[in-house]
Design a protein around this motif. Structure first.
Motif, PDB file in Angstrom:
ATOM      1  N   THR A   1     -56.836  -6.211  -4.516  1.00  0.00           N
ATOM      2  CA  THR A   1     -56.374  -5.750  -3.201  1.00  0.00           C
ATOM      3  C   THR A   1     -57.493  -5.058  -2.417  1.00  0.00           C
ATOM      4  OG1 THR A   1     -55.587  -3.664  -4.175  1.00  0.00           O
ATOM      5  CG2 THR A   1     -54.004  -5.481  -3.993  1.00  0.00           C
ATOM      6  N   GLY A   2     -58.736  -5.323  -2.773  1.00  0.00           N
ATOM      7  CA  GLY A   2     -59.851  -4.679  -2.099  1.00  0.00           C
ATOM      8  C   GLY A   2     -60.084  -5.214  -0.696  1.00  0.00           C
ATOM      9  N   SER A   3     -61.035  -4.590  -0.010  1.00  0.00           N
ATOM     10  CA  SER A   3     -61.400  -5.001   1.346  1.00  0.00           C
ATOM     11  C   SER A   3     -62.665  -5.860   1.275  1.00  0.00           C
ATOM     12  CB  SER A   3     -61.639  -3.770   2.219  1.00  0.00           C
ATOM     13  OG  SER A   3     -62.011  -4.148   3.528  1.00  0.00           O
ATOM     14  N   TYR A   4     -62.631  -7.009   1.965  1.00  0.00           N
ATOM     15  CA  TYR A   4     -63.729  -7.975   1.857  1.00  0.00           C
ATOM     16  C   TYR A   4     -64.116  -8.527   3.229  1.00  0.00           C
ATOM     17  CZ  TYR A   4     -62.448  -7.955  -3.076  1.00  0.00           C
ATOM     18  OH  TYR A   4     -62.166  -7.568  -4.361  1.00  0.00           O
TER      19      TYR A   4
ATOM     20  N   ALA B   1     -63.215  -7.735   8.466  1.00  0.00           N
ATOM     21  CA  ALA B   1     -62.713  -7.284   7.176  1.00  0.00           C
ATOM     22  C   ALA B   1     -61.311  -7.828   6.939  1.00  0.00           C
ATOM     23  CB  ALA B   1     -62.713  -5.762   7.110  1.00  0.00           C
ATOM     24  N   VAL B   2     -61.062  -8.282   5.713  1.00  0.00           N
ATOM     25  CA  VAL B   2     -59.727  -8.733   5.325  1.00  0.00           C
ATOM     26  C   VAL B   2     -59.344  -7.996   4.042  1.00  0.00           C
ATOM     27  CG1 VAL B   2     -60.008 -11.024   6.365  1.00  0.00           C
ATOM     28  CG2 VAL B   2     -60.622 -10.671   3.961  1.00  0.00           C
ATOM     29  N   THR B   3     -58.070  -8.029   3.720  1.00  0.00           N
ATOM     30  CA  THR B   3     -57.575  -7.306   2.557  1.00  0.00           C
ATOM     31  C   THR B   3     -57.120  -8.286   1.484  1.00  0.00           C
ATOM     32  OG1 THR B   3     -56.854  -5.453   3.929  1.00  0.00           O
ATOM     33  CG2 THR B   3     -55.908  -5.625   1.717  1.00  0.00           C
ATOM     34  N   GLY B   4     -57.675  -8.131   0.283  1.00  0.00           N
ATOM     35  CA  GLY B   4     -57.201  -8.876  -0.870  1.00  0.00           C
ATOM     36  C   GLY B   4     -57.919 -10.186  -1.102  1.00  0.00           C
TER      37      GLY B   4
ATOM     38  N   SER C   1     -56.983 -13.409   0.729  1.00  0.00           N
ATOM     39  CA  SER C   1     -57.398 -13.615   2.125  1.00  0.00           C
ATOM     40  C   SER C   1     -58.815 -14.162   2.249  1.00  0.00           C
ATOM     41  CB  SER C   1     -57.313 -12.289   2.896  1.00  0.00           C
ATOM     42  OG  SER C   1     -55.997 -11.783   2.891  1.00  0.00           O
TER      43      SER C   1
END
Length: 395
Positions: A197-200, A265-268, A271
């Motif tokens: 569930t990190g930010s990427y 930035a997207v989450t997970g 994504s």
């Protein structure tokens, strides 16, 4: 040379040492059992990771081949082949290298003690000769330890390469999968150590290359970077920390030469495919002369027009046809004024940048509203005018 000095192998040496080695090889199973007991006592990881029956067979083979070569190494060097096989196998089983080497040290200690015992019992007058042959014997088993260690390191390097390639393939699959299933997400998470569930952010380097002397960085602005091979270039997945997207863009500029598309930035992990598409959209929407990092956040209008060319053309025709039909100098003035006003959001600031009076800007904007039928105080119309303007600029 002193009494314990190294002697060359000769007939006497082969008789004395060969007799003792042959006597010892007759009891190879019993000797292997004793050696195995020592190894499993002193090498706890090996005892835990290697089945006892398998380890016994390996020890017995090693002793059998090693004892046969003590009088004179043969051309086949089967003891070295067995050592290499053992090294590779222990690497695959996860046994620490120091325990692999220690097992050979335990072996040489036991073999030497037994050779001394046999010569002392059968030919005590020749014990001095055995002592002077000690370097041959110890060096032979140390050579086996070296070969096993070398094979171990090579196997470990192969494992790392295989794991890295597998990780890249898994990440590449995830970057191409719009609705990834949980097993794929789990595999990427566990293989690469990425938070589910990190930010990427994703960077696409399709038209770029690393600067001379640079390598694919593992970190950018304190954020971890994982690379995957795309169809036309490499793709970087950046595990963001805080709001460091701007710093990541700067780090990309320093490492890569040429245009790079950067997603928001997207989450997970789910994504990442979406982020990849956004990065490619940003790259496709760059101006022909634009170099460096093209962040989608900074080029949303142009990227939208490039991503939906038919809709952009429809807006251009519906909104800008009458403007473009005006005399060239007038249409250019209206479009430039609109572009400046949209950028700065202020009539006074637009006048300053365009080097004209504020009333001139107001008159041009009113004229634009008259020709297009759109109102600049209506948010919906402002959006449509901005998209239509970008469509004109993109042609």
């Amino acid at each position: 040379m002193g009494a314990l000095g190294l002697i060359e192998r000769n007939q006497t040496h082969r008789e004395v040492v060969g007799m003792a080695a042959r006597r010892l090889s007759d009891d190879t199973p019993e000797l292997a059992a004793r050696l195995l007991k020592r190894i499993r006592a002193h090498c706890p990881a090996a005892a835990r990771l290697v089945p006892e029956a398998e380890q016994f067979e390996s020890v017995k083979l090693g002793l059998s081949y090693g004892l046969a070569t003590i009088p004179e190494p043969g051309p086949e060097r089967r003891e070295l082949v067995q050592a290499a096989r053992t090294g590779r196998r222990r690497a695959a089983q996860g046994v620490p290298l120091d325990e692999v080497v220690k097992s050979y040290h335990l072996s040489v200690q036991l073999v030497w003690d037994e050779l001394v015992r046999i010569v002392r019992e059968d030919s005590p007058q020749r014990l001095d000769l055995l002592m002077r042959s000690s370097m041959h014997i110890w060096a032979g088993i140390e050579r086996q330890a070296d070969v096993a260690a070398e094979a171990y390191r090579e196997a470990q390097a192969d494992q790392v390469r295989f794991a890295d390639e597998r990780a890249r393939l898994l990440l590449g699959e995830l970057l191409e999968t719009n609705a990834p299933e949980q097993p794929l997400i789990d595999a990427v998470r566990d293989t690469l150590g990425l938070e589910e569930t990190g930010s990427y952010a994703v960077a696409v380097t399709r038209y770029a290359r690393l600067r001379r002397g640079a390598r694919q960085p593992d970190t950018m602005a304190g954020a971890r970077v994982v690379w995957s091979a795309g169809t036309d270039g490499d793709i970087a997945v950046v595990a963001l920390r805080g709001d460091g997207l701007g710093k990541v863009a700067e780090a990309l500029e320093a490492a890569v030469q040429g245009p790079v598309g950067l997603s928001p930035a997207v989450t997970g992990l789910t994504s990442l495919a979406f982020a990849r598409r956004l990065a490619e959209t940003a790259l496709a929407g760059r101006r022909p002369d634009q170099r460096g990092v093209v962040a989608l956040d900074d080029h949303l209008l142009r990227s939208f027009v490039k991503a939906a060319p038919d809709l952009a053309e429809l807006l251009r025709r519906q909104i800008m046809t009458d403007v473009l039909a005006l005399p060239s100098h007038e249409s250019t003035a209206l479009l430039d004024t609109l572009a400046c006003w949209l950028e700065v959001g202020s009539t006074a600031e637009a006048a300053r940048r365009l080097y004209c009076h504020r009333n001139t800007v107001l008159n041009r904007l009113r004229r634009l509203e008259q020709v297009t039928g759109r109102k600049l105080d209506e948010p919906r119309d402002v959006v449509l005018l901005a998209l239509a303007l970008e469509s004109v600029k993109s042609r």
